[in-house]
Motif scaffolding. Structure first.
Motif, mmCIF file in Angstrom:
data_model
loop_
_atom_site.group_PDB
_atom_site.id
_atom_site.type_symbol
_atom_site.label_atom_id
_atom_site.label_comp_id
_atom_site.label_asym_id
_atom_site.label_seq_id
_atom_site.Cartn_x
_atom_site.Cartn_y
_atom_site.Cartn_z
ATOM 1 N N ASN A 1 0.956 -1.287 0.060
ATOM 2 C CA ASN A 1 -0.079 -0.121 0.161
ATOM 3 C C ASN A 1 0.714 1.158 0.010
ATOM 4 N N ARG A 2 1.841 1.181 -0.870
ATOM 5 C CA ARG A 2 2.767 2.394 -1.127
ATOM 6 C C ARG A 2 2.681 2.856 -2.450
ATOM 7 N N ALA A 3 2.664 4.396 -2.451
ATOM 8 C CA ALA A 3 2.676 4.606 -3.959
ATOM 9 C C ALA A 3 4.012 5.034 -4.440
ATOM 10 N N VAL A 4 4.513 4.033 -5.169
ATOM 11 C CA VAL A 4 5.876 4.220 -5.902
ATOM 12 C C VAL A 4 5.857 4.218 -7.511
ATOM 13 N N ASP A 5 5.950 5.079 -7.975
ATOM 14 C CA ASP A 5 5.802 5.014 -9.685
ATOM 15 C C ASP A 5 7.559 4.522 -10.108
ATOM 16 N N ALA A 6 7.015 3.980 -11.482
ATOM 17 C CA ALA A 6 8.508 3.652 -12.041
ATOM 18 C C ALA A 6 8.566 4.442 -13.439
ATOM 19 N N PHE A 7 9.618 4.622 -13.792
ATOM 20 C CA PHE A 7 9.955 5.595 -15.186
ATOM 21 C C PHE A 7 11.079 4.686 -15.974
ATOM 22 N N VAL A 8 11.352 5.142 -17.057
ATOM 23 C CA VAL A 8 12.326 4.736 -17.832
ATOM 24 C C VAL A 8 13.166 5.799 -18.321
ATOM 25 N N VAL A 9 14.414 5.799 -18.548
ATOM 26 C CA VAL A 9 15.086 6.833 -19.117
ATOM 27 C C VAL A 9 15.737 6.312 -20.362
ATOM 28 N N ARG A 10 15.553 7.025 -21.665
ATOM 29 C CA ARG A 10 16.038 6.721 -22.803
ATOM 30 C C ARG A 10 17.718 7.278 -22.738
ATOM 31 N N LYS A 11 18.579 6.611 -23.477
ATOM 32 C CA LYS A 11 19.913 6.886 -23.767
ATOM 33 C C LYS A 11 20.008 8.334 -24.252
ATOM 34 N N ALA A 12 19.110 9.030 -25.122
ATOM 35 C CA ALA A 12 19.036 10.277 -25.653
ATOM 36 C C ALA A 12 17.753 10.729 -25.844
ATOM 37 N N GLN A 13 17.471 12.171 -25.797
ATOM 38 C CA GLN A 13 16.011 12.600 -25.744
ATOM 39 C C GLN A 13 15.532 12.158 -27.180
ATOM 40 N N LYS A 14 14.196 11.930 -27.085
ATOM 41 C CA LYS A 14 13.205 11.629 -28.435
ATOM 42 C C LYS A 14 13.535 12.703 -29.304
ATOM 43 N N SER A 15 13.669 12.941 -30.699
ATOM 44 C CA SER A 15 13.561 14.175 -31.487
ATOM 45 C C SER A 15 12.181 14.018 -32.426
ATOM 46 N N PRO B 1 5.173 8.110 -15.561
ATOM 47 C CA PRO B 1 4.800 9.217 -14.473
ATOM 48 C C PRO B 1 5.828 10.248 -14.370
ATOM 49 N N SER B 2 5.419 11.480 -14.507
ATOM 50 C CA SER B 2 6.377 12.648 -14.310
ATOM 51 C C SER B 2 7.298 12.415 -12.966
ATOM 52 N N VAL B 3 8.615 12.894 -13.191
ATOM 53 C CA VAL B 3 9.456 12.801 -12.044
ATOM 54 C C VAL B 3 9.758 14.331 -11.592
ATOM 55 N N GLU B 4 9.123 15.310 -12.248
ATOM 56 C CA GLU B 4 9.331 16.647 -11.920
ATOM 57 C C GLU B 4 9.096 17.023 -10.722
ATOM 58 N N GLY B 5 9.925 17.614 -9.720
ATOM 59 C CA GLY B 5 9.762 17.910 -8.362
ATOM 60 C C GLY B 5 9.559 16.852 -7.339
ATOM 61 N N ARG B 6 9.966 15.587 -7.882
ATOM 62 C CA ARG B 6 9.862 14.288 -7.116
ATOM 63 C C ARG B 6 11.117 13.727 -6.706
ATOM 64 N N ASN B 7 11.327 12.965 -5.343
ATOM 65 C CA ASN B 7 12.308 12.429 -5.025
ATOM 66 C C ASN B 7 12.433 11.349 -5.766
ATOM 67 N N VAL B 8 13.541 10.769 -6.239
ATOM 68 C CA VAL B 8 13.815 9.633 -7.261
ATOM 69 C C VAL B 8 15.057 8.955 -7.040
ATOM 70 N N GLY C 1 19.607 12.326 -17.020
ATOM 71 C CA GLY C 1 18.299 12.728 -17.868
ATOM 72 C C GLY C 1 17.225 12.998 -16.750
ATOM 73 N N VAL C 2 17.234 12.408 -15.789
ATOM 74 C CA VAL C 2 15.930 12.521 -14.713
ATOM 75 C C VAL C 2 16.348 14.126 -14.097
ATOM 76 N N ARG C 3 17.585 14.527 -13.848
ATOM 77 C CA ARG C 3 17.578 15.970 -13.430
ATOM 78 C C ARG C 3 17.235 17.036 -14.637
ATOM 79 N N LYS C 4 17.341 16.609 -15.782
ATOM 80 C CA LYS C 4 16.769 17.558 -16.716
ATOM 81 C C LYS C 4 15.357 17.473 -16.634
ATOM 82 N N ALA C 5 14.896 16.501 -16.348
ATOM 83 C CA ALA C 5 13.356 16.318 -16.224
ATOM 84 C C ALA C 5 12.820 17.036 -14.962
ATOM 85 N N GLY C 6 13.699 17.577 -14.041
ATOM 86 C CA GLY C 6 13.260 18.310 -12.864
ATOM 87 C C GLY C 6 13.221 17.454 -11.668
#
Length: 185
Positions: A91-105, A115-122, A141-146
């Motif tokens: 009963n804990r809310a933890v979301d997963a994310f995936v980082v690509r090697k490079a930003q999509k064009s 789910p957005s990582v912006e402003g979240r502890n990751v 990549g995560v830091r660039k996404a906030g």
């Protein structure tokens, strides 16, 4: 399953399925006498749940407050989803994310998917690390996404300098569930 028995059973599965003996060239270009193919474990039905439990226990023991887990795509993907599912069972809310090697064009142009990582502890994850390069790419990549990266965590540390490099360059703690010596390597 208790923390101790989950940890012991996962260790057995890693030793049985993931450790491949023989000369190999690692992604770093270095030669080794063994290879740790953790996808043979992280994508295996019994081991996946154990990965989630052992890694969530590791993060909890470090007293880290986080809402998102993930890393550079492929190695980190099943680790993140295992943690997400284990957290959900508790009963804990933890979301997963995936980082690509490079930003999509194209499309949304994202490097970090889910789910957005912006402003979240990751927590940035990896299955194993030799030089720390994949984890550092994910941290960037995560830091660039906030996102606020608070640690890097791996299942197996090869003791080849990744810990020191990540702690120095990313400025966050590097945690691991098993060291190479514990696995008899």
């Amino acid at each position: 399953m208790s923390e101790t028995s989950a940890r012991g059973r996962l260790k057995e599965l890693i030793q049985k399925f993931a450790v491949v003996r023989g000369k190999v060239i690692l992604s770093s270009g270095k030669e080794a006498d063994y290879y740790i193919d953790l996808r043979r474990v992280t994508l295996q039905q019994e081991a996946s749940g154990l990965v989630g439990q052992v890694m969530l226990d590791l993060l909890d023991e470090a007293n880290l407050e986080f809402t998102n887990v993930g890393g550079l795509t492929m190695g980190a993907d099943p680790v993140g989803t295992a943690i997400m599912h284990t957290a959900r069972e508790k009963n804990r809310a933890v979301d997963a994310f995936v980082v690509r090697k490079a930003q999509k064009s194209y499309g949304m142009g994202r490097q970090v998917e889910g789910p957005s990582v912006e402003g979240r502890n990751v927590i940035v994850l990896e299955d194993t690390s030799t030089t720390g390069g994949s984890a550092l790419t994910a941290v960037e990549g995560v830091r660039k996404a906030g996102g606020n990266v608070i640690a890097v965590a791996v299942i197996v540390d090869r003791d080849t300098g990744a810990k020191e490099r990540i702690e120095e360059e990313a400025g966050v703690p590097y945690l691991f569930a098993y060291g190479k010596d514990e696995l008899g390597l």
